[in-house]
Design a protein around this motif. Structure first.
Motif, PDB file in Angstrom:
ATOM      1  N   ASP A   1       0.797  -1.235   0.000  1.00 54.10           N
ATOM      2  CA  ASP A   1       0.000   0.000   0.000  1.00 54.10           C
ATOM      3  C   ASP A   1       0.828   1.283   0.000  1.00 54.10           C
ATOM      4  OD1 ASP A   1       0.980   0.179   2.577  1.00 54.10           O
ATOM      5  OD2 ASP A   1      -0.987   0.302   3.546  1.00 54.10           O
ATOM      6  N   GLY A   2       2.112   1.169  -0.256  1.00 51.58           N
ATOM      7  CA  GLY A   2       2.943   2.367  -0.336  1.00 51.58           C
ATOM      8  C   GLY A   2       3.381   2.918   0.996  1.00 51.58           C
ATOM      9  N   GLY A   3       3.012   2.224   2.083  1.00 52.19           N
ATOM     10  CA  GLY A   3       3.431   2.668   3.412  1.00 52.19           C
ATOM     11  C   GLY A   3       2.907   4.055   3.739  1.00 52.19           C
ATOM     12  N   THR A   4       3.813   4.941   4.051  1.00 52.96           N
ATOM     13  CA  THR A   4       3.443   6.323   4.382  1.00 52.96           C
ATOM     14  C   THR A   4       3.361   7.195   3.137  1.00 52.96           C
ATOM     15  OG1 THR A   4       5.777   6.867   4.735  1.00 52.96           O
ATOM     16  CG2 THR A   4       4.505   6.155   6.658  1.00 52.96           C
ATOM     17  N   GLY A   5       3.324   6.558   1.984  1.00 56.07           N
ATOM     18  CA  GLY A   5       3.266   7.296   0.736  1.00 56.07           C
ATOM     19  C   GLY A   5       4.600   7.370   0.032  1.00 56.07           C
ATOM     20  N   THR A   6       5.615   6.779   0.658  1.00 59.08           N
ATOM     21  CA  THR A   6       6.962   6.808   0.070  1.00 59.08           C
ATOM     22  C   THR A   6       7.462   5.403  -0.247  1.00 59.08           C
ATOM     23  OG1 THR A   6       7.947   6.781   2.276  1.00 59.08           O
ATOM     24  CG2 THR A   6       7.561   8.943   1.272  1.00 59.08           C
ATOM     25  N   GLY A   7       6.560   4.424  -0.203  1.00 57.21           N
ATOM     26  CA  GLY A   7       6.945   3.042  -0.461  1.00 57.21           C
ATOM     27  C   GLY A   7       6.488   2.567  -1.824  1.00 57.21           C
ATOM     28  N   VAL A   8       6.447   1.246  -1.973  1.00 65.08           N
ATOM     29  CA  VAL A   8       6.071   0.645  -3.243  1.00 65.08           C
ATOM     30  C   VAL A   8       4.617   0.194  -3.188  1.00 65.08           C
ATOM     31  CG1 VAL A   8       6.723  -1.744  -2.676  1.00 65.08           C
ATOM     32  CG2 VAL A   8       6.884  -0.952  -5.033  1.00 65.08           C
ATOM     33  N   TYR A   9       3.965   0.168  -4.345  1.00 60.26           N
ATOM     34  CA  TYR A   9       2.566  -0.237  -4.434  1.00 60.26           C
ATOM     35  C   TYR A   9       2.413  -1.569  -5.164  1.00 60.26           C
ATOM     36  CZ  TYR A   9       1.028   4.417  -2.951  1.00 60.26           C
ATOM     37  OH  TYR A   9       0.812   5.575  -2.238  1.00 60.26           O
ATOM     38  N   GLY A  10       1.363  -2.302  -4.756  1.00 61.27           N
ATOM     39  CA  GLY A  10       0.959  -3.502  -5.468  1.00 61.27           C
ATOM     40  C   GLY A  10      -0.312  -3.221  -6.244  1.00 61.27           C
ATOM     41  N   VAL A  11      -0.876  -4.249  -6.856  1.00 57.65           N
ATOM     42  CA  VAL A  11      -2.049  -4.074  -7.716  1.00 57.65           C
ATOM     43  C   VAL A  11      -3.275  -3.633  -6.923  1.00 57.65           C
ATOM     44  CG1 VAL A  11      -3.611  -5.214  -9.344  1.00 57.65           C
ATOM     45  CG2 VAL A  11      -1.178  -5.812  -9.333  1.00 57.65           C
ATOM     46  N   ALA A  12      -3.513  -4.260  -5.766  1.00 56.11           N
ATOM     47  CA  ALA A  12      -4.726  -3.996  -4.983  1.00 56.11           C
ATOM     48  C   ALA A  12      -4.349  -3.594  -3.556  1.00 56.11           C
ATOM     49  CB  ALA A  12      -5.613  -5.227  -4.967  1.00 56.11           C
ATOM     50  N   PRO A  13      -3.941  -2.344  -3.341  1.00 54.12           N
ATOM     51  CA  PRO A  13      -3.405  -1.915  -2.042  1.00 54.12           C
ATOM     52  C   PRO A  13      -4.409  -1.870  -0.893  1.00 54.12           C
ATOM     53  CG  PRO A  13      -3.640  -0.043  -3.523  1.00 54.12           C
ATOM     54  CD  PRO A  13      -3.881  -1.262  -4.340  1.00 54.12           C
ATOM     55  N   SER A  14      -5.692  -2.064  -1.182  1.00 54.96           N
ATOM     56  CA  SER A  14      -6.686  -2.075  -0.099  1.00 54.96           C
ATOM     57  C   SER A  14      -7.113  -3.485   0.286  1.00 54.96           C
ATOM     58  CB  SER A  14      -7.923  -1.259  -0.515  1.00 54.96           C
ATOM     59  OG  SER A  14      -7.596   0.110  -0.659  1.00 54.96           O
TER      60      SER A  14
END
Length: 421
Positions: free
Chosen positions: A194-207
């Protein structure tokens, strides 16, 4: 719904205490293996319930599979002796392992690279090269059956709902799924980081919610009975909690395991969608591994970040089905079903950092994440309807590049590349 600090508790699998295995070194310096005392897992079954009961008492039970028998650990001499008992059937339990092209990542990083916040595979599956933040998957669970997951990783901890270990001797250990290999953490990231605090990496379905099930050891391999037990556990949890679950299995074996086959069929009958890696034995025909080769599992091929003939290219290492079934748009045993990004995939790593890895293992969670994202928009849909939707989307983006790739359903890319849009 996300639970970052509290895992759901479930009923443990029933099993009796395992009799200690033989393996003490000899006084003359011979190893246990030289003495023929190396141990391995076996499946024991019988129509004679008294014989079965006696065998359980003598050897102990690791996993109980009721009508399929039970598994236990023994050495070669015990195995040979048991084979002579005409009232019992006994067979070695096969081992499965992770499906990546190398046991080590192509590159590992202690910090997330800003340019990789949304990796190429995520952008590709969204069909948006300018994508900055993926969305979706809320209320859907993705069960990652793998080497475990670093559930404290900044980009994963908010999604963790269950964390369980199936590699111990007799029971499921709740709130334990430590990953010392990296593979499982990487897979989970591609599906739902889910990108962590907004500075990480994202996957397809972060929720989406994460069910982290450790079924493989720190060497990346594990026994089919532990994997089968985890698959059945997922299905039972889906029923008990009345929730939608996608299983991701980025693991495989060249040989079929009846325990896993029956478990996959059981999960599928309970409404669970099973996504599995095709394997990395390409480009040869008939090289799809199990459980990907099963008809009730969606086998995923790996794409490279290379555009050729106007489409992404199927990687040479990606396992292939049979050209004899090209064009039929029917899933037979040993067929590739869908393609997804699998080469040089950037994702979360067990150290708390990040890494790039290649393999059909990496392609599989892209499809699992997509399945969760689609299912979240229509939770009344069945797993079979969801599978049909994935196939429909794959047909819309035909893969025309790579050995065996051709117009329509082919043995290299299957129906095509299923995407968000």
């Amino acid at each position: 719904m996300k639970r970052s600090a509290k895992f759901l508790t479930s009923v443990m699998l029933t099993a009796t205490l395992l009799v200690p295995a033989m393996g003490v070194g000899a006084a003359n310096g011979e190893t246990a293996q030289q003495q023929g005392n190396e141990t391995f897992r076996v499946l024991v079954d019988s129509a004679n319930q008294n014989e079965l009961k006696n065998a359980k008492g003598k050897y102990g039970v690791h996993r109980e599979f009721n009508s399929e028998g039970f598994t236990t650990t023994m050495n070669a001499k015990q195995f040979e002796a048991l084979q002579k008992n005409k009232n019992l059937s006994v067979e070695k339990v096969p081992e499965f392992s992770i499906e990546e092209t190398s046991s080590k990542p192509e590159a590992a990083y202690s910090a997330m690279a800003a340019s990789q916040s949304v990796p190429w595979g995520i952008k590709a599956i969204y069909n948006d090269s300018a994508l900055t933040k993926p969305t979706g998957g809320a209320g859907i669970n993705i069960a990652v059956l793998d080497t475990g997951v670093n559930v404290n990783h900044t980009d994963l901890k908010n999604n963790v709902e269950q964390c369980k270990d199936f590699t111990t001797t007799t029971t499921v250990v709740n709130n334990s799924c430590v990953d010392r290999q990296g593979h499982g953490t990487h897979v989970a990231g591609s599906a739902l980081a889910d990108g962590g605090t907004g500075t990480g990496v994202y996957g397809v379905a972060p929720s989406a919610d994460l069910w982290a099930y450790k079924v493989l050891g720190d060497d990346g391999s594990g026994y089919s009975d532990d994997i089968a037990a985890a698959i059945r556990h997922v299905a039972d949890q889906a029923t008990a909690l009345n929730t939608k679950v996608v299983i991701n299995m980025s693991l495989g074996s060249s040989g079929e395991s009846s325990l896993i086959t029956n478990a996959v069929n059981y999960a599928y009958s309970k409404g669970v969608l099973v996504i599995a890696a095709a394997g990395n034995s390409g480009p040869y025909q008939g090289s799809i591994g199990y459980p990907g080769a099963l008809q009730n599992a969606v086998a995923v091929a790996a794409l490279e970040n290379v555009i050729q003939n106007g489409t992404y290219r199927v990687a040479d290492y990606s396992s292939r089905g049979y050209s004899s079934t090209d064009g039929d748009y029917v899933i037979n045993k040993g067929d590739v079903e869908i393609s997804a990004p699998g080469s040089s995939v950037y994702s979360t790593w067990y150290t708390g950092g990040y890494s790039s890895i290649s393999g059909t293992s990496m392609a599989t969670p892209h499809v699992a994440g997509l399945a969760a994202k689609i299912w979240a928009t229509n939770t009344s849909a069945s797993n079979t309807q969801l599978r049909a939707e994935l196939q429909k989307r794959a047909k819309a983006y035909d893969i025309l590049s790579g050995s065996g790739a051709a117009v329509g359903d082919d043995y290299a890319s299957g129906f095509g590349f299923a995407r968000v849009r």
